[in-house]
Design an enzyme around this catalytic site. Structure first.
Site, PDB file in Angstrom:
ATOM      1  N   LYS A  48      -1.418  -9.310   2.676  1.00 38.05           N
ATOM      2  CA  LYS A  48      -0.659  -8.926   3.870  1.00 38.05           C
ATOM      3  C   LYS A  48      -1.521  -8.004   4.723  1.00 38.05           C
ATOM      4  CE  LYS A  48       3.079  -6.029   3.793  1.00 38.05           C
ATOM      5  NZ  LYS A  48       2.586  -4.871   4.556  1.00 38.05           N
ATOM      6  N   GLU A  85      -1.436  -5.621   8.478  1.00 36.26           N
ATOM      7  CA  GLU A  85      -0.634  -5.094   9.580  1.00 36.26           C
ATOM      8  C   GLU A  85      -1.221  -5.581  10.903  1.00 36.26           C
ATOM      9  OE1 GLU A  85       0.028  -0.861   9.265  1.00 36.26           O
ATOM     10  OE2 GLU A  85       0.744  -1.052   7.206  1.00 36.26           O
ATOM     11  N   ASP A 139       0.843  -1.205   0.000  1.00 36.08           N
ATOM     12  CA  ASP A 139       0.000   0.000   0.000  1.00 36.08           C
ATOM     13  C   ASP A 139       0.877   1.254   0.000  1.00 36.08           C
ATOM     14  OD1 ASP A 139       0.860  -0.225   2.593  1.00 36.08           O
ATOM     15  OD2 ASP A 139      -1.115   0.057   3.514  1.00 36.08           O
ATOM     16  N   SER A 140       2.190   1.074   0.079  1.00 36.19           N
ATOM     17  CA  SER A 140       3.121   2.194  -0.153  1.00 36.19           C
ATOM     18  C   SER A 140       2.903   2.781  -1.540  1.00 36.19           C
ATOM     19  CB  SER A 140       4.571   1.721   0.016  1.00 36.19           C
ATOM     20  OG  SER A 140       4.810   0.561  -0.768  1.00 36.19           O
ATOM     21  N   GLU A 166       9.082  -4.444  10.359  1.00 32.89           N
ATOM     22  CA  GLU A 166       9.502  -3.124   9.866  1.00 32.89           C
ATOM     23  C   GLU A 166       9.988  -2.235  11.010  1.00 32.89           C
ATOM     24  OE1 GLU A 166       6.735  -1.105   7.263  1.00 32.89           O
ATOM     25  OE2 GLU A 166       7.976   0.705   7.228  1.00 32.89           O
ATOM     26  N   ASP A 193      -1.158  -6.053  -0.403  1.00 32.82           N
ATOM     27  CA  ASP A 193      -1.479  -5.455   0.897  1.00 32.82           C
ATOM     28  C   ASP A 193      -2.970  -5.190   1.021  1.00 32.82           C
ATOM     29  OD1 ASP A 193       0.345  -4.959   2.920  1.00 32.82           O
ATOM     30  OD2 ASP A 193       1.204  -3.202   1.929  1.00 32.82           O
TER      31      ASP A 193
END
Ligand code: KIV
Length: 278
Positions: A120, A122, A51-52, A189, A90
């Protein structure tokens, strides 16, 4: 622009990544477009449609504004470019935190509409329940602990995690809970080396670090960071190219040629048959 490649598709699988625990380091980069995925595919085990993309491609200040539709569109593009790497997409902010049912509906859409093999998420206090629910229903999940970019509004800034005892314990607990719930690998991270090593020793699945030292089972970077697309790069990035400088210089030369009427020349011009024969 290149035509689509014709080679057979044989992708790295989720169990193959899990089996790399403690073995050959897992090589992973982010990808958002088909041509970049095609280039990276020869070199990477895992391509993450991160999602970056919101910050790198769309110019957003953080990842909070990224939507499920954006992730699906970029996931489809990456799947058209990659032939070998495992592709993970993501789940964006707001698409899975309400509970396992919401997560399942959105993650199933991602897999169905992109063809990617995994998602993915978080970590957070309730993530284990969601990971367990997804994995039991056929959706492979990569976990993500430590610095969680989607929590930027709670944290106030992107900052490394695990600096206090309480924070260390929480990050370690989230990693263990994610692995125990069925995550096939875990991104760590922005944590100090000792914590990354402790997590890597504690969980039975591979850890993939970004700003988390050499103590992980693999490494991931944002591709545009390591290729030098931005003025500033974080401490944990090593730049292998200067794309920003190369693009600026190339475009500058082209603009000079246009202004001086050196472009296009004969070699770059179509002529009618009549003009060539006559
Ligand atoms: O979105 C992303 O690019 C990521 C990486 C930083 C792991 O989550």
């Amino acid at each position: 622009m290149s035509a689509q490649r014709q080679e057979a598709v044989r992708r790295v699988t989720v169990p193959q990544i899990t089996a790399r625990k403690g073995g050959e380091p897992i090589v992973s980069l982010t990808a958002y477009t088909a041509p970049m995925a095609e280039i990276l595919d020869d070199h990477c085990d895992v391509l993450l449609v991160g999602d970056s993309v919101g910050m790198v491609v769309h110019g957003l200040p953080n990842t909070v504004g990224v939507t499920l539709e954006m992730m699906i569109m970029h996931g489809q593009a990456v799947m058209r470019g990659a032939r070998k790497a495992l592709v993970v997409v993501d789940m964006p902010f707001g698409s899975y935190e309400a509970g396992p049912q919401q997560a399942f509906e959105n993650a199933a859409r991602v897999l169905k509409e992109t063809g990617a093999q995994a998602v993915k998420v978080e970590a957070g206090p309730t993530i284990a329940e969601t990971i367990d629910y997804l994995v039991k229903r056929g959706i492979p999940v990569m976990g993500h602990v430590g610095l969680r970019p989607q929590a930027v509004n709670v944290d106030g800034a992107f900052r490394a995690k695990g600096r206090t005892e309480a924070e260390r314990d929480r990050v370690l607990a989230e990693a263990e809970a994610s692995a125990d719930a069925g995550a096939f690998s875990i991104v760590i991270e922005g944590v100090a080396e000792d914590l990354a090593r402790e997590i890597t020793a504690a969980v039975h699945v591979p850890t993939i670090g970004i700003g988390a030292s050499a103590g992980c089972d693999g490494q991931i970077l944002v591709t545009e960071d390591m290729l030098g697309m931005f003025d500033w790069t974080p401490k944990f990035v090593r730049r292998y190219a200067d794309l920003r400088g190369d693009i600026g210089r190339s475009v500058g030369r082209w603009a000079d040629d246009v202004r001086a009427r050196r472009f296009p020349a004969e070699a770059e011009t179509y002529f009618s048959k009549k003009a060539v024969e006559g």
